[in-house]
Design a protein around this motif. Structure first.
Motif, mmCIF file in Angstrom:
data_model
loop_
_atom_site.group_PDB
_atom_site.id
_atom_site.type_symbol
_atom_site.label_atom_id
_atom_site.label_comp_id
_atom_site.label_asym_id
_atom_site.label_seq_id
_atom_site.Cartn_x
_atom_site.Cartn_y
_atom_site.Cartn_z
ATOM 1 N N GLN A 1 0.989 -1.269 0.028
ATOM 2 C CA GLN A 1 0.127 -0.272 0.154
ATOM 3 C C GLN A 1 0.958 1.217 -0.035
ATOM 4 O OE1 GLN A 1 -3.243 -0.029 -0.541
ATOM 5 N NE2 GLN A 1 -2.842 -2.241 -0.648
ATOM 6 N N ARG A 2 2.104 1.100 -0.183
ATOM 7 C CA ARG A 2 3.130 2.387 0.116
ATOM 8 C C ARG A 2 3.040 3.198 -1.415
ATOM 9 N NH1 ARG A 2 9.270 0.087 -0.512
ATOM 10 N NH2 ARG A 2 8.724 -1.691 -2.083
ATOM 11 N N GLN B 1 4.509 8.793 5.253
ATOM 12 C CA GLN B 1 4.142 7.807 4.297
ATOM 13 C C GLN B 1 4.720 7.842 3.006
ATOM 14 O OE1 GLN B 1 1.184 6.118 5.391
ATOM 15 N NE2 GLN B 1 1.752 7.111 7.168
ATOM 16 N N ARG C 1 1.517 0.473 -4.263
ATOM 17 C CA ARG C 1 0.331 0.774 -4.740
ATOM 18 C C ARG C 1 0.517 1.681 -5.877
ATOM 19 N NH1 ARG C 1 -3.923 4.670 -3.828
ATOM 20 N NH2 ARG C 1 -2.455 5.457 -2.058
ATOM 21 N N ASP D 1 -3.765 9.429 -4.656
ATOM 22 C CA ASP D 1 -4.990 9.105 -4.697
ATOM 23 C C ASP D 1 -5.723 9.584 -6.248
ATOM 24 O OD1 ASP D 1 -5.298 7.666 -2.400
ATOM 25 O OD2 ASP D 1 -5.343 9.565 -1.170
ATOM 26 N N ASP E 1 0.663 2.964 -12.225
ATOM 27 C CA ASP E 1 -0.335 1.938 -11.293
ATOM 28 C C ASP E 1 0.303 0.731 -11.679
ATOM 29 O OD1 ASP E 1 -2.173 0.252 -10.572
ATOM 30 O OD2 ASP E 1 -3.934 1.201 -11.206
#
Length: 536
Positions: free
Chosen positions: A90-91, A122, A213, A234, A300
């Motif tokens: 998820q990083r 993060q 991610r 995001d 992605d």
């Protein structure tokens, strides 16, 4: 007795008949408590370990299965006390790849990115390089670390071993072998031999080895001025595998030999690329399609693997090698990326890749767009621009009116900021840059205030030989002019804070590289020159 011996011999010759293949879990998915499969022992990538857990191994793409590179095995954190394990799938990873000796440009990218990040905890960095020890030594220097954001060393991984893995790919091995080609025609088509290095393709393999991610790939000649987590982590990319900034100042025709591409695709598809994609009434990509720069690309990773884009790029490279380097021009790694992704990428706003910084001139079209625009920034920069070059067809210096609002500055020009002194960059109104015939910076000089700057004499230093009308017949480019005795002006960026609304773009870059870092690197260079450590 004889039958027993024959049966034992058959099992020895064919171990799969006598049981499961070594290192594989049993068919029902259960394993012994101490079972330690090969991909957990650092023999394959973290992505393989993550995506193959609980699924059939054949569902993992072939490229990922074949990657013989692992973060835990090949990477070291700048903070030696930090754990070696990665933070999981998820990083958000900012990735860089370079094989040049100087670690200072990479330091500037890392520092600028971390400085503008609202929540640095993060954010992670993965630096793929052939000279990792130099960057690690620089980041671990107490004087340098003290000038960086707190805790940055724990979030920076410096990795090696990538070149060996890339050379295992048949297409890249064939490309690498072009450097030793005896065919002079083929050799002449690639003037810069370093472009044939497989390392130029490192970015295309990151989705297969970095378990993340999102991956933001940045060239080492960029500078970040925004919070990349807030802007990109995001971002809705739809069903696209990458997001990049479109560049309509260039078209695919500049890079691709479309006649040869059509003949090749008439014989067979290249990967999943067919003739219908590029030619005919329903073509989605053609010679007038805008390009995009691969220096700032958001991946992605999962979608990239699903589309098999690395395999497509490899097959394009194989076609390029078979064409004796005729299938494309203007680079080696950029054109196959454009062909594989053309027409199917998410478009980032222009401010995510403000390019051209460090160039020595602009075309008339660029001058109209950059220096004579209606924006206040363009007006502030226009007063510093002059006509230069043969028949005054070029404009100098290069100006970037979008720089004040830029999220990423990209120094794609010849005047690289790490080759420029900080004092000269701050004093850009009265100092110029000397250039070598190959376009590199060779020093700076205080400009002669009496030089007739509106004439062809351009910018000169006191006592420098002239470069006026009599010499212009011998020049074919602005770079040749500036290496002949004239001195180039610094490319200029718009600014909300600098006096007059303009500043040298190099000064912006230099503000993220502390003097202690340049001093530490100079000392390292002396040690390398004296101690035979050129390969570090």
């Amino acid at each position: 007795m004889r039958l027993v011996l024959l049966a034992a011999l058959a099992v020895a010759q064919h171990p799969r008949r006598g049981g499961r293949k070594r290192g594989r879990p049993p068919p029902d998915g259960r394993a012994k408590a101490d079972f330690n499969p090969s991909w957990r022992r650092g023999e394959t990538s973290n992505v393989y370990a993550s995506t193959s857990a609980g699924v059939k191994l054949k569902s993992v793409d072939a490229v990922t299965r074949s990657m013989s590179w692992n973060e835990e095995r090949h990477c070291a954190r700048a903070d030696e006390s930090a754990p070696r394990e990665s933070s999981g799938a998820q990083r958000f990873v900012v990735a860089l790849a370079y094989d040049t000796p100087d670690p200072i440009p990479t330091l500037a990218v890392i520092n600028s990115t971390a400085t503008h990040c609202g929540d640095p905890s993060q954010l992670e960095f993965a630096v793929i390089t052939t000279r990792g020890r130099r960057l690690l030594d620089l980041l671990r220097s107490p004087a340098v670390a003290a000038r960086l954001p707190p805790g940055l060393g724990a979030r920076v991984r410096v990795c090696d071993g990538f070149s060996q893995m890339l050379l295992e790919r048949p297409a890249l091995r064939a490309l690498h072998d072009l450097r030793n080609a005896s065919d002079r025609t083929t050799v002449s088509r690639v003037r810069r031999r370093e472009l044939l290095s497989p390392f130029n393709f490192a970015a295309f393999y990151l989705p297969h080895v970095l378990d993340a991610r999102r991956i933001l790939y940045l060239d080492t000649d960029t500078l970040v001025k925004a919070d990349v987590l807030r802007g990109l982590a995001d971002l809705d990319m739809g069903r696209h595998a990458v997001a990049a900034v479109e560049d309509c100042s260039q078209r695919l025709l500049k890079y691709i030999n479309f006649q040869l591409l059509e003949r090749t695709l008439e014989r067979h598809d290249i990967g999943e690329l067919s003739r219908a994609r590029f030619f005919g009434a329903g073509a989605r990509v053609h010679n007038g399609t805008c390009v995009f720069n691969r220096g700032v690309v958001l991946f992605d990773p999962r979608r990239w693997r699903e589309l098999g884009l690395t395999r497509t790029i490899e097959e394009l490279v194989s076609a390029y090698v078979k064409s004796h380097a005729r299938l494309w021009r203007g680079g080696v790694s950029q054109p196959p990326f454009l062909l594989a992704l053309g027409g199917r990428y998410a478009k980032l706003p222009l401010e995510w890749n403000v390019r051209g910084l460090g160039r020595v001139d602009m075309s008339y079209v660029e001058y109209e767009a950059n220096a004579r625009g209606s924006a206040a920034q363009g007006d502030a920069l226009a007063r510093h621009v002059y006509r230069v070059g043969v028949f005054k067809k070029k404009f100098h210096p290069f100006v970037a009116p979008l720089a004040a609002a830029a999220k990423v500055l990209h120094f794609t020009g010849e005047l690289k900021p790490w080759r420029i002194g900080a004092d000269a960059a701050r004093d850009w109104r009265s100092r110029g840059v000397a250039m070598t015939p190959s376009g590199h910076v060779s020093g700076d000089c205080r400009l002669d205030p009496n030089a007739a700057r509106m004439k062809r004499e351009l910018f000169v230093c006191p006592h420098a030989r002239g470069c006026g009308d009599a010499y212009f017949a011998n020049y074919t480019s602005t770079t040749e002019i500036f290496s002949s005795g004239c001195f180039a002006r610094f490319s200029l960026c718009s600014s909300h804070t600098a006096p007059g609304g303009a500043e040298a773009c190099a000064a912006v870059w230099l503000s993220y590289v502390a003097p202690e870092a340049r001093t530490a690197w100079a000392a390292m260079e002396r040690d390398l020159d004296g101690g035979g450590g050129a390969a570090r």
